[in-house]
Design an enzyme around this catalytic site. Structure first.
Site, short mmCIF file in Angstrom:
data_model
loop_
_atom_site.label_atom_id
_atom_site.label_comp_id
_atom_site.label_asym_id
_atom_site.label_seq_id
_atom_site.Cartn_x
_atom_site.Cartn_y
_atom_site.Cartn_z
N LYS A 1 17.20 19.87 42.78
CA LYS A 1 17.39 18.89 43.86
C LYS A 1 16.07 18.32 44.37
CE LYS A 1 21.81 19.06 46.12
NZ LYS A 1 22.82 19.98 45.67
N GLU B 1 20.92 18.46 54.70
CA GLU B 1 20.79 17.00 54.70
C GLU B 1 21.45 16.45 55.93
OE1 GLU B 1 22.74 15.48 51.20
OE2 GLU B 1 21.23 16.34 49.88
N HIS C 1 35.32 18.10 48.94
CA HIS C 1 34.16 17.55 48.25
C HIS C 1 34.32 17.51 46.74
CE1 HIS C 1 32.35 17.65 52.13
NE2 HIS C 1 32.36 18.96 52.19
N ARG D 1 24.65 14.15 32.43
CA ARG D 1 25.69 14.55 31.47
C ARG D 1 26.83 13.54 31.55
NH1 ARG D 1 29.58 16.02 35.01
NH2 ARG D 1 28.90 16.92 36.96
P1 ADP Z 1 28.02 18.72 44.08
O1 ADP Z 1 26.77 18.70 43.28
O2 ADP Z 1 28.42 20.09 44.54
O3 ADP Z 1 29.12 17.93 43.48
P2 ADP Z 1 27.21 16.49 45.78
O4 ADP Z 1 25.85 16.51 46.36
O5 ADP Z 1 27.45 15.61 44.61
O6 ADP Z 1 27.65 17.99 45.45
O7 ADP Z 1 28.25 16.11 46.92
C1 ADP Z 1 29.65 16.15 46.72
C2 ADP Z 1 30.35 15.44 47.87
O8 ADP Z 1 30.04 16.06 49.13
C3 ADP Z 1 29.95 13.99 48.05
O9 ADP Z 1 30.65 13.12 47.21
C4 ADP Z 1 30.29 13.78 49.53
O10 ADP Z 1 31.67 13.58 49.72
C5 ADP Z 1 29.91 15.09 50.16
N1 ADP Z 1 28.51 15.02 50.63
C6 ADP Z 1 27.42 15.51 50.01
N2 ADP Z 1 26.29 15.28 50.72
C7 ADP Z 1 26.67 14.61 51.83
C8 ADP Z 1 25.97 14.06 52.98
N3 ADP Z 1 24.65 14.18 53.12
N4 ADP Z 1 26.71 13.41 53.91
C9 ADP Z 1 28.05 13.29 53.78
N5 ADP Z 1 28.76 13.79 52.76
C10 ADP Z 1 28.10 14.45 51.78
#
Ligand code: ADP
Length: 474
Positions: free
Chosen positions: A137, A221, A256, A313
């Site tokens: 990250k 975040e 999520h 990927r």
């Molecule tokens: P993963 O790698 O576990 O899939 P992501 O970082 O892609 O996690 O986030 C998955 C989902 O979580 C996003 O699509 C969103 O819905 C929510 N999310 C992640 N970070 C944030 C954020 N900073 N603010 C609001 N929602 C978030």
């Protein structure tokens, strides 16, 4: 032939890359994505090779390949597919040329990509260095910043103490989201809206991360309110050409995790789309990205968007992009890995024109009436929806298939393609109603509720949609 080494950075339109055909591909995966790759191989005249765990010995993905090999005897069901030395040995012993990792399992492990290359095989994906960087990250955020891509404000690195968590929240304000630094798949996340709850929630999230991922380090975040999840599909070649294949909207999420995906993103202002796709390509060029990948963004109500991560990927939802662009992403991945350039494949930015609208529903063997508890057993009756504009990507969707408890519960991906959102919804709705599945429960009733929801039909859902509409579960 002679290898001509050209720095990709300076030669975006170079066609001087060594071409070395791939004659056989082992898919280090199972289920629908293994079958998806076998199909691409078959159409290209390439031999397809499966691996299967002992639990999967009767699974159809094994039979859809030209050859198959048992892996991970004595290991638990998931671990079997993660056994790198054994997978490499199977490739070496059987003269296999290339490995496709699919999604999940080893797909984001740079040590796997490296092991494949070290064994003299081709890895159908980005370089190990890029896989590593994008999976980290901190490194991914640094790359985004360097490429001029806006990121969500967050901690500079993984943090481990509640004091650090508090400090970040005081400095940046609430709400925030805690994410397991070594987690993924939407798991291990927690939103905090109240300063009194920061420390306790941090402790809890961190210990959950420790037990789920073996490491309690967390990222924090700023939480973006009511975001839409919009991601850009990229394709790069070994000559440094990078194109985008427009965007997908994956805002319909449960915990999520994506449930329904679509392309293009409804009502996305042209200016925002242009900026997003442009920045995604810049980021890819910045890291010398090769093969398929996705840059994920969260987009707020005002049209501001923020980078969240790169998935180095193929993704579950790649299908909707294929539908609107007419480009077979998996075949392109294989061709690029052989050394073909995008122009040689006829893939040049100006010619990629999205046509119509596509939706993908993930049909799972989960019971919506029982909090989406996975259901298992033998499928007694199976009839699927079909007809114009309907595509099914599955592996165990047939009468007689045994749905085991060992792996994820994705049964079949149903994709509809039509001229616009409303007609793609109507088509999907009709197709899902044609399904008859007996023996295991599915989430089809839930998906139908989504497809009939006015907000969804208007194309105005954000990531809060499922949580805010509990009637979807009825
Ligand atoms: P993963 O790698 O576990 O899939 P992501 O970082 O892609 O996690 O986030 C998955 C989902 O979580 C996003 O699509 C969103 O819905 C929510 N999310 C992640 N970070 C944030 C954020 N900073 N603010 C609001 N929602 C978030």
């Amino acid at each position: 032939s002679k290898i001509l080494k050209i720095s990709p950075k300076w030669n975006h339109f170079s066609t001087k890359v060594e071409y070395k055909p791939i004659r056989s591909v082992l898919v280090a995966n199972r289920g629908e994505i293994a079958v998806r790759v076998f199909r691409a191989c078959n159409e290209l005249g390439i031999k397809s090779v499966a691996i299967y765990s002992k639990e999967d010995r009767a699974h159809i993905h094994r039979l859809k390949a030209d050859e198959s090999y048992l892996v991970g005897e004595g290991l638990p069901p998931v671990q079997a597919y993660l056994n790198i030395p054994e997978i490499i040995k199977i490739c070496k012993d059987n003269g296999i040329d290339a490995v496709h990792p699919g999604y999940g399992f080893l797909s984001e492990r740079s040590d796997f990509a490296q092991a494949v290359i070290d064994a003299g095989l081709r890895f159908i994906g980005p370089s190990p260095e890029v896989v590593r960087k994008m999976g980290d990250k901190v490194a991914a955020r640094e790359a985004a910043i360097a490429a001029g891509v806006p990121i969500v404000p967050g901690t500079d690195g993984p943090i481990t103490t509640k004091e650090e968590a508090k400090e970040f929240c005081v400095k940046h304000g609430l709400p925030v989201i805690f994410k397991a630094a070594y987690g993924g798949g939407g798991r291990g996340m927690r939103v905090v809206r109240n300063m009194d709850e920061v420390e306790e929630n941090f402790q809890r999230a961190s210990s959950e991360a420790l037990s789920a991922f073996g490491n309690g380090a967390m990222f924090i975040e700023k939480f973006i309110e009511r975001p839409r999840h919009i991601e850009v599909q990229l394709l790069g070649d070994k000559a440094g050409n990078v194109v985008h294949l427009y965007e997908r909207d994956c805002s319909v999420q449960r915990r999520h995790q994506k449930v329904v995906e679509m392309a293009p993103a409804p009502h996305l202002p042209v200016k925002v789309r242009d900026q997003m796709t442009d920045l995604a390509v810049k980021l890819a060029r910045h890291v010398d990205y090769e093969n398929a990948g996705t840059v994920e963004f969260l987009c707020d109500e005002k049209g501001n968007f923020y980078f969240i991560e790169v998935n180095a990927r193929l993704q579950v939802e790649h299908t909707v992009t294929e539908e609107i662009t007419g480009i077979d992403l998996v075949q392109s991945q294989i061709r690029v890995a052989e050394g073909m350039t995008l122009p040689e494949l006829g893939i040049v930015q100006d010619k990629i024109k999205p046509l119509g609208f596509a939706i993908q529903c993930r049909v799972t063997t989960e019971d919506p009436a029982k909090n989406f508890q996975p259901d298992t057993g033998r499928i007694e009756v199976f009839r699927s929806g079909e007809g114009m504009g309907i595509r099914l990507d599955g592996a165990s969707a047939f009468a007689g298939a045994i749905i085991s408890p060992y792996y994820d519960s994705l049964l079949v991906k149903v994709i509809s393609h039509s001229k616009d959102l409303q007609s793609a919804c109507a088509k999907m709705n009709r197709a899902l109603r044609e399904f008859r599945v007996r023996g295991v429960k599915t989430n089809i009733p839930f998906l139908l509720n989504v497809l009939e929801n006015q907000k969804f039909l208007n194309g105005s859902v954000d990531t809060y949609f499922i949580d805010e509409n509990p009637q979807l579960f009825n």
